[in-house]
Design a protein around this motif. Sequence first.
Motif, mmCIF file in Angstrom:
data_model
loop_
_atom_site.group_PDB
_atom_site.id
_atom_site.type_symbol
_atom_site.label_atom_id
_atom_site.label_comp_id
_atom_site.label_asym_id
_atom_site.label_seq_id
_atom_site.Cartn_x
_atom_site.Cartn_y
_atom_site.Cartn_z
ATOM 1 N N ASP A 72 35.675 32.796 40.596
ATOM 2 C CA ASP A 72 36.024 32.007 41.781
ATOM 3 C C ASP A 72 36.586 32.931 42.852
ATOM 4 O O ASP A 72 37.665 33.509 42.677
ATOM 5 C CB ASP A 72 37.059 30.936 41.421
ATOM 6 C CG ASP A 72 37.342 29.975 42.560
ATOM 7 O OD1 ASP A 72 36.974 30.288 43.713
ATOM 8 O OD2 ASP A 72 37.931 28.912 42.303
ATOM 9 N N PRO A 73 35.879 33.079 43.985
ATOM 10 C CA PRO A 73 36.360 33.985 45.036
ATOM 11 C C PRO A 73 37.684 33.559 45.655
ATOM 12 O O PRO A 73 38.350 34.363 46.317
ATOM 13 C CB PRO A 73 35.231 33.955 46.070
ATOM 14 C CG PRO A 73 34.501 32.681 45.805
ATOM 15 C CD PRO A 73 34.603 32.443 44.343
ATOM 16 N N GLU A 74 38.077 32.296 45.439
ATOM 17 C CA GLU A 74 39.341 31.800 45.990
ATOM 18 C C GLU A 74 40.529 32.073 45.068
ATOM 19 O O GLU A 74 41.681 31.961 45.483
ATOM 20 C CB GLU A 74 39.241 30.283 46.254
ATOM 21 C CG GLU A 74 38.141 29.891 47.229
ATOM 22 C CD GLU A 74 38.306 30.552 48.577
ATOM 23 O OE1 GLU A 74 39.449 30.660 49.061
ATOM 24 O OE2 GLU A 74 37.282 30.968 49.167
ATOM 25 N N GLU A 75 40.263 32.427 43.831
ATOM 26 C CA GLU A 75 41.338 32.689 42.876
ATOM 27 C C GLU A 75 41.781 34.152 42.946
ATOM 28 O O GLU A 75 40.945 35.043 43.113
ATOM 29 C CB GLU A 75 40.889 32.370 41.449
ATOM 30 C CG GLU A 75 40.746 30.896 41.158
ATOM 31 C CD GLU A 75 40.465 30.634 39.696
ATOM 32 O OE1 GLU A 75 40.457 31.620 38.903
ATOM 33 O OE2 GLU A 75 40.245 29.475 39.328
ATOM 34 N N PRO A 76 43.078 34.428 42.813
ATOM 35 C CA PRO A 76 43.540 35.828 42.801
ATOM 36 C C PRO A 76 43.012 36.557 41.579
ATOM 37 O O PRO A 76 42.899 35.979 40.496
ATOM 38 C CB PRO A 76 45.069 35.698 42.761
ATOM 39 C CG PRO A 76 45.331 34.321 42.217
ATOM 40 C CD PRO A 76 44.194 33.475 42.695
ATOM 41 N N THR A 77 42.690 37.807 41.747
ATOM 42 C CA THR A 77 42.129 38.613 40.666
ATOM 43 C C THR A 77 43.231 39.174 39.770
ATOM 44 O O THR A 77 44.425 39.073 40.077
ATOM 45 C CB THR A 77 41.314 39.781 41.238
ATOM 46 O OG1 THR A 77 42.198 40.632 41.985
ATOM 47 C CG2 THR A 77 40.215 39.278 42.161
ATOM 48 N N GLN A 78 42.823 39.792 38.676
ATOM 49 C CA GLN A 78 43.757 40.457 37.778
ATOM 50 C C GLN A 78 44.550 41.526 38.514
ATOM 51 O O GLN A 78 45.749 41.705 38.283
ATOM 52 C CB GLN A 78 42.991 41.087 36.610
ATOM 53 C CG GLN A 78 43.844 41.777 35.564
ATOM 54 C CD GLN A 78 44.439 40.808 34.563
ATOM 55 O OE1 GLN A 78 44.119 39.618 34.590
ATOM 56 N NE2 GLN A 78 45.289 41.301 33.683
ATOM 57 N N ALA A 79 43.885 42.248 39.411
ATOM 58 C CA ALA A 79 44.568 43.294 40.183
ATOM 59 C C ALA A 79 45.658 42.704 41.053
ATOM 60 O O ALA A 79 46.673 43.357 41.325
ATOM 61 C CB ALA A 79 43.556 44.045 41.050
ATOM 62 N N ALA A 80 45.474 41.475 41.492
ATOM 63 C CA ALA A 80 46.464 40.830 42.348
ATOM 64 C C ALA A 80 47.644 40.272 41.554
ATOM 65 O O ALA A 80 48.792 40.313 42.019
ATOM 66 C CB ALA A 80 45.807 39.706 43.151
ATOM 67 N N THR A 81 47.395 39.768 40.357
ATOM 68 C CA THR A 81 48.429 39.042 39.621
ATOM 69 C C THR A 81 49.161 39.857 38.563
ATOM 70 O O THR A 81 50.242 39.462 38.128
ATOM 71 C CB THR A 81 47.806 37.808 38.929
ATOM 72 O OG1 THR A 81 46.776 38.247 38.021
ATOM 73 C CG2 THR A 81 47.183 36.872 39.965
ATOM 74 N N LEU A 106 42.440 50.642 31.808
ATOM 75 C CA LEU A 106 41.544 50.346 32.922
ATOM 76 C C LEU A 106 41.029 48.922 32.783
ATOM 77 O O LEU A 106 40.589 48.514 31.702
ATOM 78 C CB LEU A 106 40.364 51.327 32.920
ATOM 79 C CG LEU A 106 39.248 51.097 33.942
ATOM 80 C CD1 LEU A 106 39.785 51.109 35.362
ATOM 81 C CD2 LEU A 106 38.163 52.158 33.774
ATOM 82 N N TYR A 107 41.104 48.171 33.879
ATOM 83 C CA TYR A 107 40.585 46.799 33.882
ATOM 84 C C TYR A 107 39.425 46.721 34.859
ATOM 85 O O TYR A 107 39.517 47.195 35.993
ATOM 86 C CB TYR A 107 41.671 45.797 34.288
ATOM 87 C CG TYR A 107 41.169 44.377 34.287
ATOM 88 C CD1 TYR A 107 41.131 43.637 33.105
ATOM 89 C CD2 TYR A 107 40.686 43.776 35.446
ATOM 90 C CE1 TYR A 107 40.627 42.346 33.080
ATOM 91 C CE2 TYR A 107 40.196 42.487 35.433
ATOM 92 C CZ TYR A 107 40.167 41.768 34.248
ATOM 93 O OH TYR A 107 39.668 40.484 34.232
ATOM 94 N N ILE A 108 38.325 46.101 34.427
ATOM 95 C CA ILE A 108 37.164 45.934 35.292
ATOM 96 C C ILE A 108 36.821 44.457 35.408
ATOM 97 O O ILE A 108 36.633 43.765 34.410
ATOM 98 C CB ILE A 108 35.941 46.740 34.777
ATOM 99 C CG1 ILE A 108 34.718 46.467 35.636
ATOM 100 C CG2 ILE A 108 35.670 46.471 33.312
ATOM 101 C CD1 ILE A 108 33.525 47.337 35.308
ATOM 102 N N GLY A 109 36.771 43.969 36.645
ATOM 103 C CA GLY A 109 36.345 42.601 36.919
ATOM 104 C C GLY A 109 34.872 42.610 37.306
ATOM 105 O O GLY A 109 34.453 43.408 38.146
ATOM 106 N N ILE A 110 34.094 41.726 36.700
ATOM 107 C CA ILE A 110 32.650 41.695 36.927
ATOM 108 C C ILE A 110 32.241 40.310 37.424
ATOM 109 O O ILE A 110 32.595 39.289 36.824
ATOM 110 C CB ILE A 110 31.888 42.041 35.639
ATOM 111 C CG1 ILE A 110 32.324 43.433 35.149
ATOM 112 C CG2 ILE A 110 30.378 42.003 35.867
ATOM 113 C CD1 ILE A 110 31.752 43.806 33.805
ATOM 114 N N THR A 111 31.511 40.279 38.527
ATOM 115 C CA THR A 111 31.098 39.020 39.131
ATOM 116 C C THR A 111 30.287 38.192 38.148
ATOM 117 O O THR A 111 29.338 38.682 37.527
ATOM 118 C CB THR A 111 30.253 39.276 40.386
ATOM 119 O OG1 THR A 111 30.946 40.180 41.245
ATOM 120 C CG2 THR A 111 30.002 37.975 41.142
#
Length: 262
Positions: A186-195, A137-142
Amino acid sequence: MSRLAELSLTQLARCYDVAARYNPRLDLIPLLPSAGWSISKVAALEDLRTFLQEGSTQLYEAICAARPSALEPVTIQEVAQPDSDDVPSESNAAVTAQSDAPLRRYQHVAVGGTFDRLHAGHRILLAAAALSSLSNLYIGITSDKLLQRKQHHDLLESFDHRQDAALAFMKAVNPRIAIRSGALTDPEEPTQAATDPSMQALVVSQETIQGGHSINTYRTQHGSKPLELIVIELVGIHAATPSGKLSSTELRAMEAQKRGPA
């Protein structure tokens, strides 16, 4: 603690909606067999206080019977049925219908958010992610710098605090899985879920589903398979807050009001 059985997203939402109406920040943890929990393990928990229940009291009675006499007794609370005003509209009826099935499980799952003042809305998102994951499980946190314009910014919990709280909660829900985390800077960068090509599913709320679609568009454009979107129902429509809405902003405002003028 929730009923010790397999839950659908709809049932999970019902439990967290009860929590939001009573205490939005209640530490409500679903302890399910699929995550490695058993009656004996649950009965031995020192901090277990209440058992949320739908229908039969058989599981509650079994836990009480197995609970060591030195520990405090456990109380039982029936899960409240939603009011008629809370019935989903026709626009999200399809999502709700799909949510009635037991949670599907994936090897690699992702979820993201701010997670300030962990509340029922956060907990259902994190619990669904933990229960949907078989192994990773990967969690991205602002990050803190992206929250500078939030209301009552001075009361925001630090990144480290928010990260630790989210990780601890998910680990309590599903001790079997490996959890990784990272900062969303950075909201403009693709997230881990995207890449990440190995990612299989993404947990989103009905408010953030468009972000999930955007991630899938990026993955398709870059040769990766689209993610399965696990869509979480909104909870806390009638939360125990002044406005009746559940949000971290509302909870910070309540705290600011209690503190009074600086």
